[in-house]
Write a protein that holds these residues in place. Sequence first.
Motif, short mmCIF file in Angstrom:
data_model
loop_
_atom_site.label_atom_id
_atom_site.label_comp_id
_atom_site.label_asym_id
_atom_site.label_seq_id
_atom_site.Cartn_x
_atom_site.Cartn_y
_atom_site.Cartn_z
N ASN A 166 0.65 -1.33 0.35
CA ASN A 166 0.00 0.64 0.02
C ASN A 166 0.95 1.51 0.05
N ASN A 167 2.26 0.95 0.21
CA ASN A 167 2.98 1.93 -0.42
C ASN A 167 2.65 3.63 1.03
N ASN B 8 -6.97 -3.67 9.76
CA ASN B 8 -6.12 -2.30 10.56
C ASN B 8 -5.59 -1.47 9.58
N ILE B 9 -4.59 -3.01 9.24
CA ILE B 9 -3.75 -2.79 8.96
C ILE B 9 -3.45 -1.54 6.85
N ASN B 10 -4.21 -2.33 6.70
CA ASN B 10 -5.08 -1.98 5.12
C ASN B 10 -5.68 -0.29 5.80
N ALA B 11 -6.67 -0.35 6.80
CA ALA B 11 -7.41 0.95 7.08
C ALA B 11 -6.08 2.25 7.12
N TRP B 12 -5.31 1.51 8.46
CA TRP B 12 -4.29 2.83 8.42
C TRP B 12 -3.63 3.03 7.56
N ALA C 220 0.81 -14.35 1.97
CA ALA C 220 0.06 -14.75 1.05
C ALA C 220 -1.46 -14.72 0.83
N TRP C 221 -1.90 -14.71 2.21
CA TRP C 221 -3.80 -14.32 2.73
C TRP C 221 -3.53 -12.55 3.45
N ALA C 222 -2.41 -12.27 3.35
CA ALA C 222 -2.05 -10.60 3.77
C ALA C 222 -2.35 -9.80 2.45
N GLU C 223 -1.79 -10.97 1.03
CA GLU C 223 -1.20 -10.14 -0.38
C GLU C 223 -2.99 -10.28 -0.96
N ARG D 299 -4.93 -6.52 -1.53
CA ARG D 299 -5.47 -6.36 -3.56
C ARG D 299 -6.95 -6.66 -3.85
N LEU D 300 -7.97 -6.54 -3.21
CA LEU D 300 -9.39 -7.08 -3.35
C LEU D 300 -9.57 -6.09 -4.23
#
Length: 156
Positions: free
Chosen positions: A50-51, A133-137, A94-97, A101-102
Amino acid sequence: MSARRISYQEFTKTAPAAQAALLAMGKAVEQTDLDKQLVELVKLRVSQINNCAFCLQIHLTAARRIGVPQEKLDLVATWEEAGIFTARECAALAWAERLARLAGHSVSDAAYAAAREHFGEDELMWLSVAIANINAWNRLGAAFRFIPPIAKQAAA
């Protein structure tokens, strides 16, 4: 030079309830039995995708503090080729990626089954909460270009 954006300090001052909710979500994950090093590796990988420099630096610091081996920190971006991650770590990454990337894709039954080979139902739920959570942050940090704490120290 880019336009000035909202700082992390402004975010916390203006939206304290949002910050508290995100922090509470992270604390809920911390209170589970999920391996803390595994969770930090996942947060690092999602922050790379997510840069988000702000979150990347925060979670590199956290990962070092809890003893994640430097080799894993160095190679998490290329975890599939590195050959140093456990099967469980690879499944989590793998699950995190997949969840990071939805856009335009669903989570396949095969991806779910692959993750479930290494994680119980509750573990996978909490791992998914950590990823959400980390995606939101990341979306806040990247949108507003929150300055990583270490960059602030270097500029001072």
